[in-house]
Enzyme design. Structure first.
Site, short mmCIF file in Angstrom:
data_model
loop_
_atom_site.label_atom_id
_atom_site.label_comp_id
_atom_site.label_asym_id
_atom_site.label_seq_id
_atom_site.Cartn_x
_atom_site.Cartn_y
_atom_site.Cartn_z
N ASP A 167 0.88 -1.18 0.00
CA ASP A 167 0.00 0.00 0.00
C ASP A 167 0.91 1.21 0.00
O ASP A 167 2.15 1.08 0.06
CB ASP A 167 -0.91 0.00 1.25
CG ASP A 167 -2.27 0.62 0.96
OD1 ASP A 167 -2.29 1.75 0.43
OD2 ASP A 167 -3.29 -0.02 1.24
N HIS A 245 -4.31 1.96 -4.62
CA HIS A 245 -3.48 1.88 -3.40
C HIS A 245 -2.05 1.45 -3.74
O HIS A 245 -1.46 0.62 -3.04
CB HIS A 245 -4.09 0.89 -2.40
CG HIS A 245 -5.22 1.48 -1.59
ND1 HIS A 245 -5.00 2.29 -0.52
CD2 HIS A 245 -6.57 1.39 -1.71
CE1 HIS A 245 -6.17 2.67 0.00
NE2 HIS A 245 -7.13 2.14 -0.71
N GLU A 301 -10.94 1.00 -3.66
CA GLU A 301 -10.70 2.45 -3.64
C GLU A 301 -9.73 2.96 -4.71
O GLU A 301 -8.99 3.91 -4.47
CB GLU A 301 -10.18 2.87 -2.25
CG GLU A 301 -11.18 2.60 -1.15
CD GLU A 301 -10.72 3.06 0.21
OE1 GLU A 301 -11.48 3.77 0.87
OE2 GLU A 301 -9.57 2.72 0.62
C1 ACM Z 1 -10.72 -0.92 2.74
O1 ACM Z 1 -11.02 -0.65 3.91
N1 ACM Z 1 -10.24 0.01 1.93
C2 ACM Z 1 -10.90 -2.26 2.19
#
Ligand code: ACM
Length: 725
Positions: A167, A245, A301
């Site tokens: 990430d 991410h 996201e």
């Molecule tokens: C998440 O909490 N972005 C999976």
């Protein structure tokens, strides 16, 4: 385990006879005595203890009357076991080594200084996937901490560790083909996420830079973790994030981003074939290290913004007739799945992978509530439920005033425990079979070290363990509570820096419009708890009224309640204003727009008697994205003396105090007179959760009571009740 006084043990023996006659699981009294977490599927208890040296029982050279047997012919659930302890000894049988291991964990929990209590247990899990997720990207945790967590997980029969390895916070796993992932982006300038990320002071640093914060697991570290987990019958699922991410990857390999520039993009360029070479290369190295059938490909996201103007992405969309950028995300996840299937593995991803078309065999982790999970199960896909409002262990577990800074939210252990991962009202029995499990997630943006991590995870993870294992109809908070309390010291003996439970009380209400009263209920996480209270707003003392199950309020009360131990008040009293006020059961209309997602108790939420708690998501707070302007009709011209309304502020998620609140009154509903404007006293920069009550006092004759609150921060305003006296 607690030693029971003689008298209650005799009571227990009486109940035991009844239980064993009917071969049903026993009463809560016996459950308290056993203190098993998770509670077994079926068990009976008899009076007496088998005395044995616990070290010998769990060694390879057991006493003669202790038998641990794997017997394949038993069949049944591969994680199940049968355990009998009586005056003849201990008999543990299972069809698999895993079942035997779980029986052994039960025995470990059963052991007391008196010996092993006589029990007969037939046990198996409700769900095959019982997971904890750990984010090691935002903060890195050394492998020794992972071993420690694996020990505790196995003690509670949790069987999957979802390892969030990549990430923006840093890439955490050595990759031979892409060494820069760890030499360039496993370290950063700041440990503190509030400075580094929120404060936009984001810089990665090369490995070896003095003072750099970060770390990564070498391939040998990963092999050790995986092997250790396997010895504890835990599967480790690696998560490698695609396509979003991925800021750290795009710093190390900027050619994989749409712009090619450093610190600009978070999503892979989907139009660039090199992104797919990278993905397959990385997955190949990951597959080699992790035997897990599931490989997590992220999917959550993605910003998708850069794809809209990137010539490569646009060309790919055109070539494939794609109508939206969602289909680009779906394209990458499909490719990831194809690759994993070709290697004999399965893809699991966050529920965003539904957008733009779900990959044919993907398993979905439903985190944005349950709807993604429900939709997937209806489509015949397997699902792990992990909805934020119940299963996020990075959320506050007690009043934020008393807690280390957290991302927000509010999931005290009772809320976690209340979760049922199988949404029986939304799925048929057949569809429900696709809910294979439950998982709690611990994101670590604001969790800075091992102690803090353990504090957020425990004891809430014990509730997750029981949700995943114990039949839903056998789970009950009042039964879990004493067992969970007894396990606090067990966790501490395992070296875990557990949260030791809150002194705050949960306050719930039941508004009775027939009897014209509000019943107030108090509950403590701690057990046992002597709760004393006042209703006049004074601080309770050791001689205040003892809570006996309900407080009935017929008019107005300011309840203050607290736990007392040895005559001493514990923590700070819990406070709640309760009013069976004069607008309850009247009607209200809105001149301003309501926000459909935050209707709380519906159209009458502001005059239903129910006050909200510490989170705007508790179904009592009504939220608006614009000014609030509402009118209560008291049905006849009425003498009014007092009107009040309470608003919340929590600027993280964009919840602000109104700039001011105005009260207006009218006899005819057309001509309104202002009775005052009260400005907020809370700064719109104050990041702490806060509340302000706007109280108007006077002497008015009115049929219509109008309240206007002025939203001034381009955010939400939230109010729980308008109280009229
Ligand atoms: C998440 O909490 N972005 C999976």
């Amino acid at each position: 385990m607690m030693l029971l006084p003689k008298q209650s043990r005799m009571t227990m023996a009486g109940i035991t006879v009844a239980c064993s006659l009917f071969l049903v699981a026993c009463s809560p009294k016996e459950t308290v005595q056993l203190n098993l977490i998770p509670l077994p599927a079926q068990f009976t208890v008899a009076d007496g203890f088998f005395k044995a040296d616990s070290a010998a029982v769990f060694s390879t050279e057991k006493p003669a009357n202790v038998h641990f047997v794997v017997d394949k012919s038993l069949g049944g659930n591969p994680e199940g076991y049968q355990l009998t302890v009586n005056d003849k000894g201990i008999d543990l049988k299972a069809a698999t080594e895993t079942g035997l291991f779980y029986g052994e964990q039960t025995l470990r929990q059963l052991f007391t200084p008196q010996g092993f209590p006589y029990v007969s247990i037939q046990d198996e899990p409700r769900l095959k996937y019982r997971g904890l997720h750990l984010d090691v990207s935002r903060h890195f945790f050394p492998k020794e901490e992972v071993f420690k967590l694996l020990d505790v997980m196995s003690f509670y029969k949790l069987n999957n560790l979802h390892f969030h390895l990549t990430d923006a916070g840093g890439w955490r796993i050595q990759m031979d083909k892409y060494p820069k992932l760890t030499t360039e982006t496993a370290f950063r300038t700041e440990s503190d996420w509030r400075k580094w990320w929120d404060g936009k002071d984001r810089k990665y640093l090369p490995e070896g830079t003095p003072g750099a914060y970060g770390g990564y697991y070498t391939k040998d570290d990963i092999r050790e973790i995986v092997a250790y987990a396997a010895s504890k019958h835990i599967n480790v699922i690696p998560e490698i994030e695609f396509p979003g991410h991925s800021e750290e990857v795009l710093f190390a390999y900027p050619e994989l981003s749409c712009s090619g520039q450093l610190y600009k993009n978070g999503d892979f360029c989907i139009g660039n074939p090199k992104s797919f070479t990278f993905m397959e290369d990385v997955l190949d190295e990951v597959i080699e290290l992790f035997p897990s059938e599931y490989i997590h490909a992220g999917g959550d996201e993605a910003g998708k913004g850069a794809w809209k103007t990137c010539s490569k992405c646009q060309a790919l969309m055109k070539k494939n007739g794609m109508k939206s950028v969602d289909e680009l995300q779906s394209y990458m996840i499909h490719k990831a799945e194809e690759h994993l299937i070709s290697k004999g593995r399965k893809l699991i991803g966050w529920d965003e992978i539904l957008e733009g078309g779900l990959a044919p065999e993907a398993t979905v982790m439903s985190w944005r509530g349950e709807s993604g999970g429900i939709k997937s199960a209806r489509m015949g896909h397997d699902v792990v439920m992990t909805p934020g409002n119940y299963m996020y262990l990075d959320f506050y577990q007690a009043d934020p005033k008393t807690q280390p800074y957290a991302i927000g939210g509010y999931t005290p252990i009772k809320k976690v425990y209340s979760y049922n991962p199988v949404p029986v009202d939304s799925l048929t029995a057949e569809e429900s079979k696709h809910i294979i499990g439950v998982q709690a997630n611990t994101w670590t943006e604001y969790i800075t070290n091992e102690k803090h991590l353990e504090y957020m995870m425990f004891p809430r993870a014990l509730a997750v363990a029981e949700i995943g294992w114990t039949p839903q109809e056998k789970r009950e908070w009042n039964d879990f509570k004493p067992r969970m309390n007894a396990h606090i010291s067990k966790l501490q003996q395992m070296g875990i820096n557990t949260f030791t439970l809150s002194d705050e009380l949960e306050v719930t209400m039941s508004v009775d419009t027939v009897k014209k009263q509000i019943e107030v209920f108090l509950d403590a996480e701690k057990y046992p708890a002597e709760i004393r209270y006042t209703t006049d707003g004074t601080v309770p003392t050791a001689s205040s009224a003892l809570y006996d199950g309900v407080i009935v309020v017929k008019d107005s009360a300011y309840v203050k309640a607290a736990i007392f131990r040895n005559g001493q008040l514990q923590g700070a009293p819990t406070e709640k204003k309760v009013d069976y006020h004069r607008a309850i059961n009247k009607s209200i209309h809105y001149n301003s727009k309501l926000y459909p997602g935050y209707m709380a108790g519906g159209m009458n939420a502001l005059i239903d008697g129910y006050r909200g708690g510490l989170t705007y998501l508790d179904g009592r707070w009504q939220g608006y994205l614009n000014d609030l302007d509402c009118v209560i009709d008291m049905e006849e011209v009425t003498d009014i003396h007092k009107v009040s309304a309470r608003f919340m502020q929590l600027i993280g998620p964009g919840v602000y105090q109104p700039a001011s609140v105005e009260l207006l009154t009218s006899e005819d509903g057309t001509n309104f007179t202002s009775q005052g404007i009260i400005p907020t006293t809370i700064s719109n920069k104050d990041a702490d959760l806060s509340f302000q009550e706007y109280l108007f006092q006077g002497d008015w004759k009115a049929r219509y009571v109008r309240l206007k609150a002025d939203e001034a921060n381009k955010g939400f305003i939230f109010v729980d009740e308008i109280v009229v006296w």
